[in-house]
Scaffold this active site. Sequence first.
Site, PDB file in Angstrom:
ATOM      1  CD  GLU A  93      38.650  72.471  77.478  1.00  0.00           C
ATOM      2  OE1 GLU A  93      38.480  73.363  78.542  1.00  0.00           O
ATOM      3  OE2 GLU A  93      39.425  72.484  76.608  1.00  0.00           O
TER       4      GLU A  93
ATOM      5  CD  GLU B 267      43.319  75.575  79.259  1.00  0.00           C
ATOM      6  OE1 GLU B 267      43.039  75.883  78.215  1.00  0.00           O
ATOM      7  OE2 GLU B 267      42.449  75.185  79.849  1.00  0.00           O
TER       8      GLU B 267
END
Length: 261
Positions: A148, A239
């Site tokens: 990520e 998130e």
Amino acid sequence: MQLSVQEQLLPGRTLQEKFAFALDAGFDAIELRGKGDFHFATRLTELKRARADGVVMPTVCVDMPHFIGDFDPVLRKDAIQQLRSQLTVIAELGGIGVMTPASWGQFSRRLPPFEPPRGPDEDREVLAEALATLGEHAQRNGVLIMLEPLNRYENHMVNTLAEAVSYCSMDTIRVAGDTYHMNIEEDDPCRSILEAAPYLAHMQVSESNRNQPGTGHLDWAAQLAALDAAGYDGYLALECRLRGEPEIVLPQTASFIRKFL
């Protein structure tokens, strides 16, 4: 595309209770958090019981104080071992895989002293080596390790989807995008999505202000259309920070995102 939500955002004492709420709120799955000290492996009995009860848990987001790009080789080795364990666990649950940044909060070239103690060539060597080890373990277990990119203030090594793609040397090393970080780093988020499409295995979603989608200025219609055009059929995992009580804002958020799917 389906919606998932990170477990810590959901009300409920157990994963079964959290999943029941998530379904009622309009989500399809729960994204787990993988803490260090092999804590995630100690949850295996709990996780298997939840899976038997129908809880859908496709992905894990690492949640540790150190990561695979740490400057300290001892901490780096530990991060790799923790992720290997998490890959094993998510494989036992029939999940997709585990995501990790190169690092988080360790260094930023945008803040003093501006120059990290390790050069870019060594950064790349360290990350490539760690990901090769994890990619091989993921391959043996039939899951993915997903890198990520974070924004320039949180990580100096991998900031864009294209940079993450450059590490995809194996089929089991893939990219996880995050709309908040992309909002800071990508010149054109939609174009970046299309260019990274063959390697994009997961997406986390939050607003320009790091709160839930719909509270900031991101162009959700455009970015979700780009994901659709790219053929992305994975999860959109919430998130973020929540502005408001979860019982109220989580159903609103799921409804908001689904307007564009």
